[in-house]
Design an enzyme around this catalytic site. Structure first.
Site, PDB file in Angstrom:
ATOM      1  N   GLN A 248       6.216   4.695   6.865  1.00 15.88           N
ATOM      2  CA  GLN A 248       5.238   4.427   6.519  1.00 15.88           C
ATOM      3  C   GLN A 248       5.451   6.150   5.589  1.00 15.88           C
ATOM      4  O   GLN A 248       5.490   6.764   6.679  1.00 15.88           O
ATOM      5  CB  GLN A 248       3.911   4.060   7.168  1.00 15.88           C
ATOM      6  CG  GLN A 248       2.730   4.637   6.127  1.00 15.88           C
ATOM      7  CD  GLN A 248       2.456   3.143   4.707  1.00 15.88           C
ATOM      8  OE1 GLN A 248       2.991   2.278   5.091  1.00 15.88           O
ATOM      9  NE2 GLN A 248       2.405   3.782   3.843  1.00 15.88           N
TER      10      GLN A 248
ATOM     11  N   ASP B 183      13.402  -1.610   5.448  1.00 16.36           N
ATOM     12  CA  ASP B 183      12.857  -1.423   4.281  1.00 16.36           C
ATOM     13  C   ASP B 183      13.684  -0.755   3.196  1.00 16.36           C
ATOM     14  O   ASP B 183      13.084  -0.679   1.847  1.00 16.36           O
ATOM     15  CB  ASP B 183      11.717  -0.703   4.615  1.00 16.36           C
ATOM     16  CG  ASP B 183       9.837   0.256   3.802  1.00 16.36           C
ATOM     17  OD1 ASP B 183      10.116  -1.241   2.397  1.00 16.36           O
ATOM     18  OD2 ASP B 183       9.447   1.013   3.812  1.00 16.36           O
TER      19      ASP B 183
ATOM     20  N   LYS C  31       0.186  -4.393   6.620  1.00 18.88           N
ATOM     21  CA  LYS C  31       1.539  -4.928   7.260  1.00 18.88           C
ATOM     22  C   LYS C  31       1.031  -5.255   7.854  1.00 18.88           C
ATOM     23  O   LYS C  31       2.305  -6.350   7.917  1.00 18.88           O
ATOM     24  CB  LYS C  31       2.639  -3.589   7.049  1.00 18.88           C
ATOM     25  CG  LYS C  31       2.798  -3.638   5.084  1.00 18.88           C
ATOM     26  CD  LYS C  31       3.848  -2.512   5.483  1.00 18.88           C
ATOM     27  CE  LYS C  31       3.642  -1.360   2.937  1.00 18.88           C
ATOM     28  NZ  LYS C  31       3.979   0.099   3.178  1.00 18.88           N
TER      29      LYS C  31
END
Ligand code: NAP
Length: 288
Positions: free
Chosen positions: A98, A121, A54
């Site tokens: 994450q 996200d 990412k």
């Protein structure tokens, strides 16, 4: 006639290149370059690989990336404090935690430390509620990517029966809400659903989000249905039996190259959107 494949790789490339151009525009106009902070706890090899990927993709799209690593034995409050600091930092526009995080950490508390305007996200309760109510906000990236794929291939969910197999908070549940928001009639299925094949056979749109290789059989697919395979299992295998489904569906996402590339594209697009919004808000504050 075999199904037309929905090409997520190509669509994702277009979205990323548009995002890169917008990131350049923002910097040229204001001197601000979008910045995504990626937060990782511990050194699980798969998580490290995802974060690195990412960060590389961000940089290639002209988005600065800030790596924030915490030791595996970190506590919830250490992680919450670190994320709160990123939320308060004006140089950071988007935050990605994450997950999964190590088991001693309250993952929900950590997600909720992300400021809604930086939740690129789409993991906070605020973002989920905004998405469910149809208000502006950041959607969870994979569901948002699925909706963009459907749009790009001219699929209007209005009045269609959409069956979502899976109800996870990051995928099944939000994609069903987004389909409902576009006037589909939505049925959610999960591990306690009875007679799943019968329900899937009634679907005009099937979204497979189970995490079991080739779980959705070809003869469960109504001829002409649109099939979105969000699954990603070892060996590049989806949740739909592709070789069978391709002869029944009208449109089908391949694995790999369907939903997968859309997730990161949405993350980058939403980071650039967040930077624009924050610059606009800062300018408004400055004027008052
Ligand atoms: P998850 O959290 O494990 O959820 C799986 C869902 O499938 C659960 O709701 C579960 O039901 C349901 N399920 C399990 N067995 C079932 C059965 N026999 N019949 C019907 N439903 C069943 O997984 P996830 O995070 O949503 O991910 C799902 C898949 O999408 C995985 O392959 C994952 O790798 C992939 N994925 C891809 C991306 C991407 O970027 N392409 C992103 C995220 C996930 P219960 O709720 O009842 O347990």
């Amino acid at each position: 006639m075999p199904a037309q494949l929905m090409d997520g790789t190509e669509l994702a490339r277009e979205i990323v290149s548009r995002s890169a151009a917008r990131a350049d525009e923002l910097e040229a106009a204001t001197g601000v370059r979008p910045c995504l902070a990626t937060v990782i706890v511990g050194d699980d090899p798969a998580s490290v690989m995802y974060v690195r990927m990412k960060e590389n993709r961000s940089r290639r799209a002209g988005i600065d990336s800030r790596h924030v690593g915490l030791p595996a034995e970190s506590t919830t409050s250490e992680l919450v404090n670190m994320i709160s600091a990123q939320s308060a930092d004006p140089e950071v526009h988007g935050i990605l935690l994450q997950h999964p995080v190590p088991p001693q950490i309250d993952e929900r508390a950590a997600f909720e430390a992300i400021a809604p305007g930086k939740d690129v996200d789409g993991v906070t309760m605020h973002s989920f509620a905004a998405m469910a109510f149809g208000y502006p906000g950041f959607a969870s990236c994979t569901p948002a990517g699925i909706m963009r794929l459907l749009n790009a291939y001219g699929v209007d969910p209005a009045g269609k029966h959409a069956v979502v197999v899976g109800r996870s908070p990051i995928l099944g549940k939000p994609v069903g809400m987004l389909l409902l928001g576009r006037d589909a009639t939505v049925t959610y299925c999960h591990s306690r659903t009875r007679d799943l094949p019968r329900i899937v056979r009634a679907a005009d749109i099937v979204v497979a989000a189970v995490g079991r290789p080739e779980f959705i059989q070809g003869d469960w697919i109504k001829p002409g249905a649109v099939v979105v395979d969000a699954g990603y299992n070892p060996g590049n295998v989806g949740d739909v039996a592709f070789a069978e489904a391709v002869d029944r569906a009208s449109l089908l996402t391949p694995v790999p190259g369907g939903v997968g590339p859309m997730t990161i594209a949405m993350l980058l697009e939403q980071t650039v959107d967040a930077a624009f919004e924050q610059v606009k808000a800062d300018a408004a504050t400055f004027k008052t």
